[in-house]
Every structure is written in C-alpha cells, then in structure tokens.
Design a protein around this motif. Structure first.
Motif, PDB file in Angstrom:
ATOM      1  N   PHE A 129       0.842  -1.202   0.000  1.00  0.00           N
ATOM      2  CA  PHE A 129       0.000   0.000   0.000  1.00  0.00           C
ATOM      3  C   PHE A 129       0.872   1.246   0.000  1.00  0.00           C
ATOM      4  N   LYS A 130       1.863   1.250   0.869  1.00  0.00           N
ATOM      5  CA  LYS A 130       2.753   2.402   0.993  1.00  0.00           C
ATOM      6  C   LYS A 130       3.468   2.683  -0.326  1.00  0.00           C
ATOM      7  N   GLU A 131       3.970   1.641  -0.985  1.00  0.00           N
ATOM      8  CA  GLU A 131       4.668   1.809  -2.267  1.00  0.00           C
ATOM      9  C   GLU A 131       3.731   2.424  -3.315  1.00  0.00           C
ATOM     10  N   VAL A 132       2.498   1.956  -3.355  1.00  0.00           N
ATOM     11  CA  VAL A 132       1.540   2.489  -4.323  1.00  0.00           C
ATOM     12  C   VAL A 132       1.241   3.953  -4.018  1.00  0.00           C
ATOM     13  N   MET A 133       1.008   4.275  -2.760  1.00  0.00           N
ATOM     14  CA  MET A 133       0.709   5.660  -2.379  1.00  0.00           C
ATOM     15  C   MET A 133       1.868   6.576  -2.698  1.00  0.00           C
TER      16      MET A 133
END
Length: 73
Positions: free
Chosen positions: A63-67
């Motif tokens: 999730f963090k990488e996508v955000m």
C-alpha cells in the motif's frame, strides 16, 4: 456500495478492498494536507500469529509503495 455509518459526521472516504483491508482518506483538521490510514486484514487460519502479522506487514508495505508512487507523479 454506500452504507450509513453511525459515527459523528466527518469528511472521510473509506475504501474497502476485496480482502477486507481498508483505506481511509481524510483532510487534516489542522494542516493543509490529506491523511491516509491503512488497515490490513488477514484471516488467521493456521500457522503462527507471527506469520499472519508478517503477511499484514507485507500488504501495508505494498500500500505504501503504491501511495508513494502516486504522490511522486
């Protein structure tokens, strides 16, 4: 779908993913920025609790990488 939430009203968007993980998006009440909260969901069936926690940690990292990729565009 839309569902009535029995909480005080607030400017919050809630996205529930297929695996029941959730993403909450809301404006900061004190700063000119948007806040994002992530909740990973994992069904614990067998194995150790540490394994389930590691799977949740991996989901949160994705999730963090996508955000961050969205933020940098």
């Amino acid at each position: 779908t839309e569902e009535k939430i029995l909480l005080p009203s607030s400017d919050v968007l809630l996205f529930e993913l297929e695996d029941r993980s959730k993403i909450f998006v809301r404006p900061s009440g004190t700063e000119p920025k948007t806040k994002i909260y992530l909740m990973a969901h994992e069904v614990y069936k067998e194995g150790s609790i540490e394994t389930a926690i590691a799977r949740c940690d991996a989901k949160l990292e994705r999730f963090k990488e996508v955000m961050l990729s969205i933020e940098n565009k």
